[in-house]
Each structure stands twice: as structure tokens, then as C-alpha cells.
Design a protein around this motif. Sequence first.
Motif, PDB file in Angstrom:
ATOM      1  N   MET A  49       1.208   4.216  -3.033  1.00 34.59           N
ATOM      2  CA  MET A  49       1.076   5.640  -2.722  1.00 34.59           C
ATOM      3  C   MET A  49       2.276   6.435  -3.227  1.00 34.59           C
ATOM      4  SD  MET A  49       0.753   7.495   1.009  1.00 34.59           S
ATOM      5  CE  MET A  49       2.375   6.888   1.517  1.00 34.59           C
ATOM      6  N   ARG A  81      -1.575  14.061   0.523  1.00 33.29           N
ATOM      7  CA  ARG A  81      -2.000  13.854  -0.862  1.00 33.29           C
ATOM      8  C   ARG A  81      -3.487  14.130  -1.036  1.00 33.29           C
ATOM      9  NH1 ARG A  81       2.498  11.291   0.204  1.00 33.29           N
ATOM     10  NH2 ARG A  81       3.986  10.804  -1.480  1.00 33.29           N
ATOM     11  N   ALA A  87      -0.823  10.191   3.620  1.00 27.87           N
ATOM     12  CA  ALA A  87      -2.110  10.113   2.926  1.00 27.87           C
ATOM     13  C   ALA A  87      -2.833  11.450   2.993  1.00 27.87           C
ATOM     14  CB  ALA A  87      -2.970   9.014   3.549  1.00 27.87           C
ATOM     15  N   ARG A 123      -1.177   7.574  -5.045  1.00 28.24           N
ATOM     16  CA  ARG A 123      -2.525   7.138  -4.711  1.00 28.24           C
ATOM     17  C   ARG A 123      -2.531   6.401  -3.367  1.00 28.24           C
ATOM     18  NH1 ARG A 123      -7.568   7.562  -4.142  1.00 28.24           N
ATOM     19  NH2 ARG A 123      -7.674   8.497  -6.214  1.00 28.24           N
ATOM     20  N   PRO A 124      -2.939   7.056  -2.268  1.00 27.01           N
ATOM     21  CA  PRO A 124      -3.052   6.350  -0.990  1.00 27.01           C
ATOM     22  C   PRO A 124      -4.105   5.245  -1.067  1.00 27.01           C
ATOM     23  CG  PRO A 124      -3.089   8.737  -0.678  1.00 27.01           C
ATOM     24  CD  PRO A 124      -3.243   8.484  -2.150  1.00 27.01           C
ATOM     25  N   THR A 152       0.836  -1.206   0.000  1.00 26.64           N
ATOM     26  CA  THR A 152       0.000   0.000   0.000  1.00 26.64           C
ATOM     27  C   THR A 152       0.872   1.257   0.000  1.00 26.64           C
ATOM     28  OG1 THR A 152      -0.192  -0.076   2.430  1.00 26.64           O
ATOM     29  CG2 THR A 152      -1.918  -1.149   1.151  1.00 26.64           C
ATOM     30  N   ASN A 153       1.960   1.248   0.763  1.00 33.28           N
ATOM     31  CA  ASN A 153       2.866   2.397   0.759  1.00 33.28           C
ATOM     32  C   ASN A 153       3.535   2.563  -0.605  1.00 33.28           C
ATOM     33  OD1 ASN A 153       2.373   3.147   3.419  1.00 33.28           O
ATOM     34  ND2 ASN A 153       4.033   1.879   4.234  1.00 33.28           N
ATOM     35  N   VAL A 211      -6.016  14.171  -5.083  1.00 34.78           N
ATOM     36  CA  VAL A 211      -5.469  13.049  -5.840  1.00 34.78           C
ATOM     37  C   VAL A 211      -6.197  12.938  -7.172  1.00 34.78           C
ATOM     38  CG1 VAL A 211      -4.796  11.810  -3.753  1.00 34.78           C
ATOM     39  CG2 VAL A 211      -7.055  11.412  -4.761  1.00 34.78           C
TER      40      VAL A 211
END
Length: 796
Positions: free
Chosen positions: A256, A358, A355, A261-262, A252-253, A363
Motif C-alpha cells: 500500500m 486512497r 485504505a 495499492r491497498p 500488505t502495508n 486508486v
Amino acid sequence: MKFSLEWLKQFLETDASVAEIAAALNRIGHEVEGIEDPAEKLRGFKIARVLTAARHPDADKLQVLTVDAGDGGPLQVVCGAPNARAGMVGVLGLPGALVPANGMELRKSAIRGVESNGMMCSVRELQIGEDHEGVIELPDDAPVGADFAAYHAASPVFDVAITPNRPDCMGVLGIARDLAAADVGTFKPFAAPAIEAAGSCPVEIRIDDPEGCPAFYGRVITGVTNGASPEWMQRRLASAGQRPISALVDITNYVMLAFGRPAHAYDLAKLSGPVVARRAKAGEEVLALNGKTYALDDSMTVIADDAGVHDIAGIMGGEDSGVSEGTTDVLLEIAYFDPTRIGVTGRSLSLASDARTRFERGVDPAFLDDGLEILTALILQICGGTASDMVRAGQPPLAAKVIAFDPSLTQRLGGVDVPEAEQRRILAALDFSVGDGWQVTCPPRRHDIEGPADLVEEVVRIHGLDKVTSVALPRADGVARPTATPLQQTERKLRRTAAARGLNEAVTWSFLPGNDADHFAEGNGELWVLDNPISEDMKAMRPSLIPGLVAAAKRNADRGAAGSRLFEIGRRYFRADAGASDERPTLGVVLAGEKSPRGWTSGKAAGFDAYDAKAEALALLEAAGAPVANLQVMGEAGPQFHPGQSATLRLGPKTVLARFGALHPATLKVFDVDGPVVAVELFLDAIPPRKSAAFARPAYSPPALQAVTRDFAFLVPTGLAGGDLVRAVRGADKQAIVAARVFDVFAGQGVPEGRKSVAVEVTLQPGEKSFTDAEIKGVADRIVAAAAKLGAELRG
């Protein structure tokens, strides 16, 4: 934002050097704040094979190794790692190398009587990981004798400052797109893989707060194994300053940081019922992933299930539903949240995250499908499992913005001539669509583009800001006229005067915490409060310069400073009445701590008092051109000041030019400052402007005759201010009297009760001829008569 060259080349085909890429980034508006080359830190570390391992003769926990470093005979190395053994391949630090973790220089030395020619290194010592249980173990086929930096694929790391208006560049993909548009290489679009779903999603996903969360996409993956992420991913995350945690978290990191994109992954076993994007209920709490519990209110968007809140939407996930090593089934979330709502929630909770940064900047609303597919593909590739169908709740704002653009604006606004074909190429390379008649359609991720001027900026920066030539402004012939306003000239004089008097200039925030501002707003007008502050501690515009200076003096004292003499020239802010300005130029002074240190001549250290503040106020007012001789000392300095140790300086009964004195103990308590502290505030807008004078001052001509001094001792009422008496004395004969000052004050034996004795020295300056006795007596009579109007009588 940090990223490695290796990571950049995933999206950019280029042969440019690190220096060329850095220069291009600066040229197109992405300031490179630093470049770090890990290979430099790993200089002197080689791949080596352990030939033999024997116990140290004088230490049970040490071993004596013979190591082949590939460049000659074997080396003897003393090692304490439990996993060191014959036949293993590891990393050897040779004499002269610097250990990255602590900066220690390795050298040949004796350890417990046994010579050691270097050090076998662990992951943590080389700062490429956190493991410190033993030395690095490399595959058997690792090339012995090779530089470890090259084998490890250590890549230079760029540290780039991304401006708040460019959230599309808060992923490596966006940086690569800009560089490709600037002809630094060829952009390599990343195609989202197609995912073969195995059935419908078993979790209901819905939106009950469409304003805060217009779109919420998700899917379930079952049967995952949450181990360590692959080495290439850990390496890239480490280059960005992220600590690898586990495969699911790292993925997931990675999405991002790579795509801007978180995303979030929930442990499905910890959820119950539908997963809903809704408003929080007043009083709800959530234990976030940072280990802190946050109290929520009904203005905040959250992700919740039947059991409660699991996610502060767009900011941070919850601890209760986070993934762990034992996680086998996950629910993936990729959503679009309202940027304004995210910013307000983050400030209210004083909670910052990657997150939030962003989401509150905006986003790409068109990247939900591709983002979820990329996230799913990485999890399936690394962790295994089976993916369900994608669930799409809501609709992101995808309305395209179309701008009518005139390419000639680039020359008029940007000052650089860019051919129309090149402008069209640049816009197309940045993913803008240029139609007939220069109707330009903006990509949804470009929230910063609002009009033609923004398109000019895009063209000019990609063309090269360095290609914009410097053009001098038109200048009239002859001697340049002064450009400083009278207020600016006054402020310059005040700065020089304050510095000459030993004061240090401070520059403090124009914003204050609400409580501090409220304390100084009393008696100063209605307070300005920001709707969208930087933080809760900077919510109110300052109604006075004193709070910021007191806070600065406190910080100095907390760090051991014995005394502070600070001044600041700035603005105070108020809500404007009809016809009144809401910004008022002001000079503030704060004197705190020791005025003079203790010593054998003076004894204890001396502090500042109200008279020190008055002296500063008068000196600065004189420098500002105020008629100091005509000022009256009156009370009512404000509730922030000590009532018995403060006053105002006024020109007439209503025009307040300054206030000064010791701060009230209640004020000191609000700011948690030890007293006494004295302060001055000069209201520069209240100082009357000087009358227009000749360009050059007349030459100074000293008096031809010697001045005459006379002393007068008056009995005056106890409450009469010495300044009022001096002013009356000087006004008795404005032509003959050039100075007057109090040199003695006495109350006690021989002085009637309710009275005090004040002695005044008066200086008389004759003009063309000396005073006669009769003239001096006449002046003296007029002085006594003027003093008598204040209730004073001449002592016998």
C-alpha cells in the motif's frame, strides 16, 4: 505521507542530496512539511563488544561490564539487561548522547557505588523497534567502534503533504515518477514478477455489487509461515510511521505504501463458502480490526462469506478473519471500489483508515494484476508457500481519457513559455501518451485530469512553479479607487468597535451538527443540509452564528476560563425563497461566565444579563450606521431566547435589525452549557444604507450657548418600555431636544397599582439665543403631551 530516502531510491536512481530532493518536491507541488534524519538521533551511539560481565556488588539485578568501543581501553558500564554477557556485540551510548526514547542525556555517573561510562541500549530506547526485553544483540562480525547510525543504515525521512487530487502519489512509486519527470533522477519502473501457480483457486470469488465493487481479484497461498517481516521492510515501514506487526500484515502495508495499492489478506481457515463483494444487509454488524463493532446498512459494500461480513470494503478488514501467528493459508484480495461509495460509508461509520484515504480519492484501476503479483511474490519470498491461479471477478474501469491539447495554452494559462518538445517530454515522463495532433491519452490512475487546463498544470509544475514570473496586474493612472464594498467597510468598523469594547473575535465553522442547526433553524427559514458533508458533525449549514460561539465559550469554560466575550462576523445560510438571498451577513456576540470576578468591594462574581447584551447591540448598531435613536424595542427574539429576558431592535414594526437577550434554558441544555449566557445577533443585511454624504465631514462647531436640563417624572403603565417613553419625549421637539434618558424607575408606596414612576432627564440646546421661560414651558408642554399619547401622566 512519510517515506525514507532509502525507500525512494528503490524507484529513483539519483545522486541528489536530501535538500535538493526536498526543494524539487516543493517546486513540483508536493509540499515538504518536515525532514527527519534518524542518524542525528543516533549520534553518540557506537557498536561495542562486551569483554567481561560480572555481578554488581550491591545489586542482584545489575551487572558490571567491561566494553570495547573500538577507540582505546575498555570502558566500565553498569547494565541491567538479562541478556548482557561476555562476548556479545551491542550498541553503547557514550556520555553526551541523547537517548531518543526519552531525551535523557547520558553522562558518566555512579550506579549503586560503581562508575558507569555510558549505557548499553535496547531497541525501544533507540526508537527502532518495540522490544525492551534486553539490549540489542548484533552479529559477531559487526564492526566494533563504528557509528551505529551508519551500520543501521538510518536514512533521512521526508514528510510530504499530498493534495487530495493526487492519489497516484500516495505511494513512494508515484513520488519517484514525479521527481524523475523533474530531472531529479532516473525512474526505475518496478516490473511485477511472474508467479508460477500450482492449480486453481479453491475459493469461489464473485461480485454481487458491481456498482460498489467493479473488480475483485484474488488468489490463495497455502503453507505460509507468518513470522516477523525482514529487517529492511520493518525499517521502511517504521519510516512511514507504521508499526511492524507480522510478515503478512507488514507485506500488505508495504504494498500500500510503496505502490499506493491497498490490499488485504484473510486467514483461509476462518472463511466458509464463497467470498462475495455485496451490499450489506440492514442490521448486519462487523467487528473491525480496530476492535470496534460497526452497524452496517444496505448502502455499504462489504466482503462476506456464508458466515457473515468479514470486511468493510475498501476501509477496514474484520477481526474474525484476520491473519495471526498461526495462519498457514491465506486468501489475498486486491479490488477496485467505487470512490464515492467508500467516502459515504467512511463518513457514515466515522471510520478513517489509510485504505479509505486512497480508495475514496481513487486508486489505479490498471494495477490489479501487477499489484496482486507483487503481493504474492513478497509473501512467497518471505513466508514461503504455494500460490494458486489468480481469480479475476469483474472488470475495473479502464476506459482511457483522451484530451485534445494545445501546447500554446501553457503560455496563456500558466504564464511560462515551455518549448513544445519539453512539454511532450514532461507528459511522456508522467506516463501520458502524446499522439498526433497533440491528442493526449491519460493514464487510468490520473483521476484528476479532466481537461486541457489540467495538462497545463502538469507541464508548469514539472517545469517548475518557481519559474513562473510574477506579473503585476494592470493599474490605471492616478489615485487608486477604494476597492472595499460598503458591506466590507461596515464589517471593518464593527470589528474595530467590538474589539475596542473588549470582545474577542472568533472564527467558527460554517457547518453544524444537525441537532444544533435544527434548534436554531426554528423561525429562521428552511435549513441547508449537505449531501456530502465533511463529517456527520458538520452536516448542516449554520442558520445562526450563535451555536458556534456558544460551543467556543463552552470549550473555554471546560478549560478553566472564568468568562468569555466572543464575537464573529460571518454568514448565515438558508434555502432561498424567490428573490431572496441564501447567504446573510451577520454579527454574533456571546457573553458567558463571569462579567466581573469576585472581590472585597463587589462580593460574589457578577454574571452577564440581558442589559449587557442590549448595550452591545446598540453600540455595534451605532457603529454600523443604524439610526439607533429611531429603533424600537420589541419582543419575539425567537424560541432560542428566554422569553422574559430578550427582545428585538426594530426599525418600524417589521424590520428587525438585531435580537438580543439571555438564551433559553432549553438552548443551554442542548449545548450542555451552564448559564446564564447572553447573546446578540445583528442582521447586517437589514441595516438601511447610509445616504450619500460629502467626501469630507463639516468641521465640528461646539454650541455657543450652555445646554439646559429639565427633569420629568411620569406615571406610566407598568408594561410600557422605557425606550418607548424616551423616544416619544425626544420626538416632542426635535430641534430643541438633543438628549433624553431615564434616570429613575420606582413602583411601590404612593404609586397606583398597575403603574410605575419613570423619571426622564431632558437636555435642551439653544441655538443663536438663550431660551426664554415661555419657550422652555412650551417645550415642556409638548413633552407632556407626547408622553400622554402613551398613557403617561406627569406626577404632581
